[in-house]
Design an enzyme around this catalytic site. Structure first.
Site, short mmCIF file in Angstrom:
data_model
loop_
_atom_site.label_atom_id
_atom_site.label_comp_id
_atom_site.label_asym_id
_atom_site.label_seq_id
_atom_site.Cartn_x
_atom_site.Cartn_y
_atom_site.Cartn_z
N HIS A 23 0.81 -1.21 0.00
CA HIS A 23 0.00 0.00 0.00
C HIS A 23 0.85 1.27 0.00
O HIS A 23 1.89 1.35 0.65
CB HIS A 23 -0.94 0.02 1.21
CG HIS A 23 -0.21 -0.08 2.53
ND1 HIS A 23 0.28 1.02 3.20
CD2 HIS A 23 0.10 -1.15 3.29
CE1 HIS A 23 0.86 0.64 4.32
NE2 HIS A 23 0.77 -0.68 4.41
N ASP A 24 0.40 2.22 -0.79
CA ASP A 24 0.97 3.57 -0.84
C ASP A 24 2.36 3.65 -1.45
O ASP A 24 3.00 4.70 -1.39
CB ASP A 24 1.00 4.20 0.56
CG ASP A 24 -0.38 4.24 1.21
OD1 ASP A 24 -1.25 4.95 0.69
OD2 ASP A 24 -0.59 3.53 2.22
N GLY A 83 5.08 -0.95 2.84
CA GLY A 83 4.26 0.21 2.53
C GLY A 83 5.03 1.51 2.43
O GLY A 83 6.11 1.67 3.01
#
Length: 264
Positions: A122-123, A140
């Site tokens: 994520h991200d 992340g």
């Protein structure tokens, strides 16, 4: 060219597929997915989440794209995944959507070569023209700049930044930022010099490469702080005007580093 959707594929009614998209057997395309022309989704892939994919990508068999972030803080927010054009994504790659704790979107831009079993969490923000080899694991919030090459089975700590034109050897463990143009490997990652071969292949002039080597020495051989190294590189820019732009990439990266840089 016209695309095709295999009879065994499941495409949700709300999905937006351009006319040239091909979807292979047993693949699943979710409700909030948009896919651009000439993209090929191989067999047994799942693409879901709020995911936008550009033109000319290839997702090889068994990819999982746009799944929810592996973050216990995630509360079902409509975070996103954006993938650009011309990417090759091989077997068993997983790329997750973003989280509300960051910018809310995971991005993979253009012309990246992402090999089997890579995880992009994520991200993460992956720029263009990178090579991410088999079984690389990105935690992340990682940022990877243009033309970076990351060797197989490398693990990268969350929030790390990897600069442009870097080359990371396989089975490395990366816990701090790697400045642009650097080559190295190890657990922990150990820089050994400038990626001269790669820079030459990408058209960097020999004088520019020489200036980048001088900047590397300022960072790694003079035992300066990051702030002192930045000031010395700014002085070097005045002495080497042809390398000003390439050196500015160094300065901007070092000034933005929050985790500190990898050192020998």
């Amino acid at each position: 060219m016209p695309g095709s959707i295999h009879a065994t594929a499941i495409v949700a009614p709300g999905a937006k597929l351009a006319a040239g998209v091909t979807v292979g057997p047993y693949s699943i395309i979710g409700e909030n997915v948009s896919i651009g022309d000439d993209t090929v989704v191989g067999p047994h892939c799942v693409i879901d989440g709020h995911t936008t994919i550009g033109r000319g990508n290839t997702f090889y068999r068994f990819c999982s794209i746009g799944g929810m972030p592996q973050d216990k803080k995630y509360g079902g927010e409509p975070t996103r995944l954006e993938i650009g054009d011309g990417n090759m994504v091989r077997e068993y790659v997983t790329i997750n959507t973003g989280t509300a704790q960051d910018v809310g979107v995971t991005r993979v831009r253009d012309d990246n070569w992402i090999m089997a079993y890579v995880h992009i969490a994520h991200d993460c923000q992956v720029a263009s023209h990178t090579v991410i080899a088999n079984n690389v694991q990105l935690a992340g919030h990682i940022h990877i700049d243009d033309y970076a090459i990351i060797g197989g089975s490398t693990a990268v700590h969350q929030f790390v930044r990897i600069g442009a034109h870097t080359m990371v050897g396989g089975t490395s463990s990366i816990r701090q930022d790697i400045p642009p143009y650097v080559i190295g490997a190890g657990d922990p990652f150990r820089p050994v010099g400038i990626n001269s071969e790669g820079l030459g292949r990408r058209g960097f002039d020999a004088d520019v490469v020489a200036a980048l080597k001088e900047a590397y020495k300022l960072i790694y051989r003079r035992k300066l702080t990051v702030e002192q190294a930045c000031q010395e590189i700014i002085t070097l820019q005045a002495q080497q005007p042809a390398a000003r732009d390439a050196l500015q990439v160094y300065v901007d990266f070092l000034a933005a580093s929050t985790r500190g840089i990898s050192r020998p």
